[in-house]
Design a protein around this motif. Structure first.
Motif, PDB file in Angstrom:
ATOM      1  N   UNK A   1       0.859  -1.181   0.000  1.00  0.00           N
ATOM      2  CA  UNK A   1       0.000   0.000   0.000  1.00  0.00           C
ATOM      3  C   UNK A   1       0.895   1.230   0.000  1.00  0.00           C
ATOM      4  N   UNK A   2       0.488   2.255  -0.731  1.00  0.00           N
ATOM      5  CA  UNK A   2       1.205   3.525  -0.747  1.00  0.00           C
ATOM      6  C   UNK A   2       0.287   4.622  -0.231  1.00  0.00           C
ATOM      7  N   UNK A   3       0.827   5.482   0.619  1.00  0.00           N
ATOM      8  CA  UNK A   3       0.100   6.648   1.135  1.00  0.00           C
ATOM      9  C   UNK A   3       0.592   7.872   0.377  1.00  0.00           C
ATOM     10  N   UNK A   4      -0.310   8.559  -0.302  1.00  0.00           N
ATOM     11  CA  UNK A   4       0.039   9.724  -1.105  1.00  0.00           C
ATOM     12  C   UNK A   4      -0.429  10.986  -0.400  1.00  0.00           C
ATOM     13  N   UNK A   5       0.447  11.967  -0.312  1.00  0.00           N
ATOM     14  CA  UNK A   5       0.098  13.279   0.236  1.00  0.00           C
ATOM     15  C   UNK A   5       0.469  14.332  -0.799  1.00  0.00           C
ATOM     16  N   UNK A   6       0.031  15.570  -0.546  1.00  0.00           N
ATOM     17  CA  UNK A   6       0.212  16.608  -1.548  1.00  0.00           C
ATOM     18  C   UNK A   6       1.592  17.243  -1.510  1.00  0.00           C
ATOM     19  N   UNK A   7       2.126  17.516  -0.308  1.00  0.00           N
ATOM     20  CA  UNK A   7       3.344  18.298  -0.194  1.00  0.00           C
ATOM     21  C   UNK A   7       4.495  17.545   0.446  1.00  0.00           C
ATOM     22  N   UNK A   8       5.700  18.076   0.248  1.00  0.00           N
ATOM     23  CA  UNK A   8       6.906  17.425   0.759  1.00  0.00           C
ATOM     24  C   UNK A   8       6.947  17.452   2.280  1.00  0.00           C
ATOM     25  N   UNK A   9       6.461  18.526   2.919  1.00  0.00           N
ATOM     26  CA  UNK A   9       6.521  18.591   4.372  1.00  0.00           C
ATOM     27  C   UNK A   9       5.451  17.715   5.012  1.00  0.00           C
ATOM     28  N   UNK A  10       4.335  17.483   4.314  1.00  0.00           N
ATOM     29  CA  UNK A  10       3.366  16.492   4.785  1.00  0.00           C
ATOM     30  C   UNK A  10       4.031  15.120   4.850  1.00  0.00           C
ATOM     31  N   UNK A  11       4.761  14.783   3.785  1.00  0.00           N
ATOM     32  CA  UNK A  11       5.449  13.492   3.740  1.00  0.00           C
ATOM     33  C   UNK A  11       6.506  13.390   4.838  1.00  0.00           C
ATOM     34  N   UNK A  12       7.305  14.442   5.008  1.00  0.00           N
ATOM     35  CA  UNK A  12       8.367  14.408   6.011  1.00  0.00           C
ATOM     36  C   UNK A  12       7.799  14.252   7.421  1.00  0.00           C
ATOM     37  N   UNK A  13       6.697  14.959   7.712  1.00  0.00           N
ATOM     38  CA  UNK A  13       6.102  14.887   9.053  1.00  0.00           C
ATOM     39  C   UNK A  13       5.539  13.499   9.333  1.00  0.00           C
TER      40      UNK A  13
ATOM     41  N   UNK B   1      -3.668   5.035  -0.976  1.00  0.00           N
ATOM     42  CA  UNK B   1      -4.538   5.902  -0.182  1.00  0.00           C
ATOM     43  C   UNK B   1      -4.083   7.331  -0.442  1.00  0.00           C
ATOM     44  N   UNK B   2      -4.949   8.134  -1.030  1.00  0.00           N
ATOM     45  CA  UNK B   2      -4.633   9.534  -1.289  1.00  0.00           C
ATOM     46  C   UNK B   2      -5.172  10.383  -0.144  1.00  0.00           C
ATOM     47  N   UNK B   3      -4.279  11.031   0.599  1.00  0.00           N
ATOM     48  CA  UNK B   3      -4.671  11.886   1.728  1.00  0.00           C
ATOM     49  C   UNK B   3      -4.604  13.333   1.251  1.00  0.00           C
ATOM     50  N   UNK B   4      -5.757  13.943   1.092  1.00  0.00           N
ATOM     51  CA  UNK B   4      -5.817  15.318   0.601  1.00  0.00           C
ATOM     52  C   UNK B   4      -5.918  16.298   1.770  1.00  0.00           C
ATOM     53  N   UNK B   5      -5.564  17.544   1.497  1.00  0.00           N
ATOM     54  CA  UNK B   5      -5.696  18.577   2.516  1.00  0.00           C
ATOM     55  C   UNK B   5      -7.163  18.756   2.884  1.00  0.00           C
ATOM     56  N   UNK B   6      -7.416  19.220   4.106  1.00  0.00           N
ATOM     57  CA  UNK B   6      -8.778  19.315   4.608  1.00  0.00           C
ATOM     58  C   UNK B   6      -9.666  20.261   3.842  1.00  0.00           C
ATOM     59  N   UNK B   7      -9.086  21.276   3.156  1.00  0.00           N
ATOM     60  CA  UNK B   7      -9.925  22.205   2.413  1.00  0.00           C
ATOM     61  C   UNK B   7     -10.529  21.586   1.164  1.00  0.00           C
ATOM     62  N   UNK B   8     -10.165  20.338   0.858  1.00  0.00           N
ATOM     63  CA  UNK B   8     -10.716  19.639  -0.308  1.00  0.00           C
ATOM     64  C   UNK B   8     -11.697  18.547   0.090  1.00  0.00           C
ATOM     65  N   UNK B   9     -12.164  18.578   1.332  1.00  0.00           N
ATOM     66  CA  UNK B   9     -13.075  17.538   1.791  1.00  0.00           C
ATOM     67  C   UNK B   9     -14.363  17.521   0.976  1.00  0.00           C
ATOM     68  N   UNK B  10     -14.833  18.685   0.565  1.00  0.00           N
ATOM     69  CA  UNK B  10     -16.085  18.755  -0.200  1.00  0.00           C
ATOM     70  C   UNK B  10     -15.871  18.573  -1.694  1.00  0.00           C
ATOM     71  N   UNK B  11     -14.633  18.427  -2.137  1.00  0.00           N
ATOM     72  CA  UNK B  11     -14.336  18.294  -3.573  1.00  0.00           C
ATOM     73  C   UNK B  11     -14.503  16.838  -3.990  1.00  0.00           C
ATOM     74  N   UNK B  12     -15.740  16.418  -4.120  1.00  0.00           N
ATOM     75  CA  UNK B  12     -16.017  15.029  -4.472  1.00  0.00           C
ATOM     76  C   UNK B  12     -15.698  14.739  -5.925  1.00  0.00           C
ATOM     77  N   UNK B  13     -15.814  15.744  -6.791  1.00  0.00           N
ATOM     78  CA  UNK B  13     -15.467  15.533  -8.201  1.00  0.00           C
ATOM     79  C   UNK B  13     -13.977  15.239  -8.339  1.00  0.00           C
ATOM     80  N   UNK B  14     -13.146  15.989  -7.595  1.00  0.00           N
ATOM     81  CA  UNK B  14     -11.706  15.736  -7.640  1.00  0.00           C
ATOM     82  C   UNK B  14     -11.352  14.361  -7.113  1.00  0.00           C
ATOM     83  N   UNK B  15     -12.020  13.946  -6.031  1.00  0.00           N
ATOM     84  CA  UNK B  15     -11.774  12.606  -5.490  1.00  0.00           C
ATOM     85  C   UNK B  15     -12.180  11.532  -6.491  1.00  0.00           C
TER      86      UNK B  15
END
Length: 612
Positions: free
Chosen positions: A264-276, A326-340
């Motif tokens: 399984x791979x966990x995908x995040x948007x930014x480099x500091x998300x990954x580092x943390x 598993x794509x972990x998106x930032x919280x401001x995209x929770x309502x973006x169901x089309x993008x998901x």
């Protein structure tokens, strides 16, 4: 005709053999090909596949009857064979067309210079140039040199504030210096790498990333193929990429083993998300390899897509190691169901099973983890909360429910009673233990004043270390700890006795009396800080005390996050849902709760001791 001539092998041209061997020693990354040398009519080196100690890989030029020429290789140990251009492009991280051009240039005795930055256009930058720039930026960032420290003070402070040093070094993040320190030192650095011919182009790249932090983007073989820079001066256009990044996942070179292991791979948007996230996983291990070695943790299968949506090329790369992401998106995209839904469709086209999550409270993963750390939670508890509230959350968008997500989003947004409760780390303070079942009984039977007196008696049991629950106190001391008058406390204690929660033979205001209280719990308990009772915090909560204790009871260290509802809390404390909502607002103002809300979902951080 010799045997070599009959096979079409060119035996003439020792100069060409020497030129190709020299080219391999300069361009290639592996120690095997860097040790290539001419032996007779061929170039020999150690094989990359079987890692032989005796060179068994032969490189030679074929001259077929049609007049064309091509350089090939063959291993006489394992049988591997193919084009030299393909071998070098894989080992050095070069584009095949560019590797072919460099080979022709070395044969013509006119070495091909690294591609000019000015003439880059739509072509990729030379990976050798990018590798040298990345190494230089990392070198000046962490070298113990006073000039470097002064010149890169802002960038170093930013990096140290955003990521732990273990991850900074693992990802080889660096800084871009401004002109004067760079011009003094860059020529010496390139000369030490025997690439002084790249000074002009390296200077052009470094001038464009001056004042930024620099993150090298590597392919799965570990070769630098692009640079990602981020400005730290707060100006617009914070990020800039140099080189192709569309088909590459940041951090895949160090995460591919963990991805294959976890499947399984966990995908995040930014480099500091990954580092943390990676650092959080490393901190949760019982033994972390340090002292120059990489820390490996349960979230080491995290990679960054450097955007809000993984590209088809990135998904194809992941398919080599796993079938699930598993794509972990930032919280401001929770309502973006089309993008998901678009992410899930692209993943399905690549043969991947995808789940798309969003971080609560409109935070990104980095902010979410740091917010939990700021209230004192331990790394293992933060990891459990991240798994429960994000990775394993019931709000994931999958291929099975993506079509229904849009129609249900309005209904979910109106579910205002749902709470995500996370405990605060006030458990390190001196405390007494209250059994969860006992607390549930008290919540069901007692009002706020009765609960306050009962907690004062439990705290006194802990102070006197009364293992059997029998304590000796005066009525005045109990009233003083409750902050009430004795006659009022006496009436409350009589009600507690009628409920069967306490007992005594005689009760006096000034004479010591023996009171029996249920002994402190040894298993399945809630920790209540002594100061919560003795410093008056429990009394100050007033009628909201039962709600606070009900929220505290809802979670435990082994399950630091859970999902409850206002209706359930209201049922436990005998109040209406509206009254519980008012209690939550009041407790938040007093510092016992920190709450966020997104899409009708509330995240509640509880702490019996107020957090200012």
């Amino acid at each position: 005709m010799t045997a070599e001539g009959r096979r079409g092998i060119c035996v003439d041209g020792d100069a060409d053999l020497q030129a190709v061997a020299r080219w391999l020693r300069v361009v290639c990354r592996s120690a095997s090909l860097k040790a290539a040398h001419v032996r007779g009519s061929t170039i020999v080196a150690s094989c990359l596949v079987n890692s032989d100690t005796t060179p068994s890989l032969c490189i030679y030029r074929l001259s077929p009857p049609d007049g064309s020429e091509t350089w090939v290789y063959k291993c006489h140990s394992c049988g591997a064979k193919g084009s030299l251009v393909h071998l070098v492009s894989e080992d050095a991280g070069l584009d095949r067309a560019w590797a072919r051009k460099m080979l022709k240039g070395c044969l013509a005795q006119t070495p091909v210079k690294a591609q000019s930055v000015a003439a880059q256009g739509s072509m990729a930058m030379d990976p050798i140039l990018l590798e040298l720039v990345a190494d230089y930026c990392h070198h000046v960032a962490w070298d113990d040199n006073e000039l470097y420290r002064r010149a890169a003070k802002a960038q170093r402070a930013y990096l140290e504030g955003r990521a732990e040093m273990r991850q900074v070094r693992r990802l080889q993040m660096g800084v871009g210096l401004y002109g004067r320190p760079r011009k003094d030192d860059l020529p010496r650095f390139l000369e030490s790498r025997k690439r002084s011919d790249l000074l002009e182009d390296a200077e052009k790249v470094l001038s464009r990333i001056a004042g930024s932090i620099v993150i090298p983007v590597r392919d799965r073989s570990g070769h630098t193929i692009a640079l990602c820079s981020r400005r730290v001066d707060g100006k617009a256009n914070r990020y800039a990429n140099f080189g192709p990044t569309g088909g590459v996942l940041l951090g895949l070179d160090t995460a591919k083993g963990a991805i294959a292991l976890h499947q399984c791979a966990v995908l995040v948007e930014g480099v500091f998300d990954m580092a943390t996230l990676r650092e959080l996983g490393a901190q949760c291990m019982t033994s972390v390899l340090d002292n120059g070695k990489d820390g490996v943790g349960p979230l080491d299968n995290t990679v960054a897509v450097m955007g809000a949506h993984p590209t088809r090329g990135q998904l194809a790369e992941l398919k080599c190691y796993t079938d699930r992401i598993i794509m972990v998106r930032d919280g401001d995209k929770m309502a973006d169901l089309d993008g998901a839904g678009a992410i899930i469709k692209d993943a399905a086209d690549a043969g991947l099973d995808a789940r798309v999550m969003a971080v609560p409270c409109e935070m990104d993963p980095d902010e979410y983890i740091k917010s939990l750390r700021s209230i004192g939670m331990e790394p293992k508890d933060i990891l459990k909360a991240f798994y429960d509230n994000v990775l394993n959350s019931g709000t994931a968008v999958t291929a099975a429910n993506s079509d229904k997500a849009a129609s249900s989003s309005v209904r979910n947004a109106s579910t205002r009673g749902e709470l995500h409760v996370v405990y605060g780390q006030d458990n390190k303070l001196p405390h007494f233990r209250v059994g969860r079942r006992e607390l549930a009984e008290v919540l069901a039977k007692c009002n706020a004043s009765e609960m306050l007196v009962w907690m004062v008696l439990k705290a006194e049991v802990a102070r006197q270390r009364a293992g059997d629950g029998r304590l000796v106190v005066t009525g005045n001391s109990v009233a003083r700890n409750c902050g009430c008058q004795w006659r009022h406390v006496r009436r409350i204690m009589e009600r507690l006795r009628a409920m069967g929660l306490i007992d005594w033979d005689r009760l006096s205001e000034k004479t010591p009396s023996q009171i029996t209280v249920t002994p402190l719990a040894k298993t399945d308990y809630v920790k209540v800080p002594m100061d919560f009772v003795w410093k008056g915090h429990a009394k100050k909560t007033g009628t909201a005390l039962p709600t606070l204790l009900a929220l505290k009871r809802a979670v435990m260290p082994s399950r630091p996050a859970t999902t409850a509802s206002i209706e359930r809390i209201a049922d436990r404390v005998g109040k209406s849902p509206r009254a519980v909502s008012d209690d939550i607002k009041r407790l938040a103002k007093m510092g016992h709760l920190m709450q966020c809300e997104t899409n009708g979902r509330k995240l509640i951080f509880t702490s019996l001791m107020p957090v200012i």
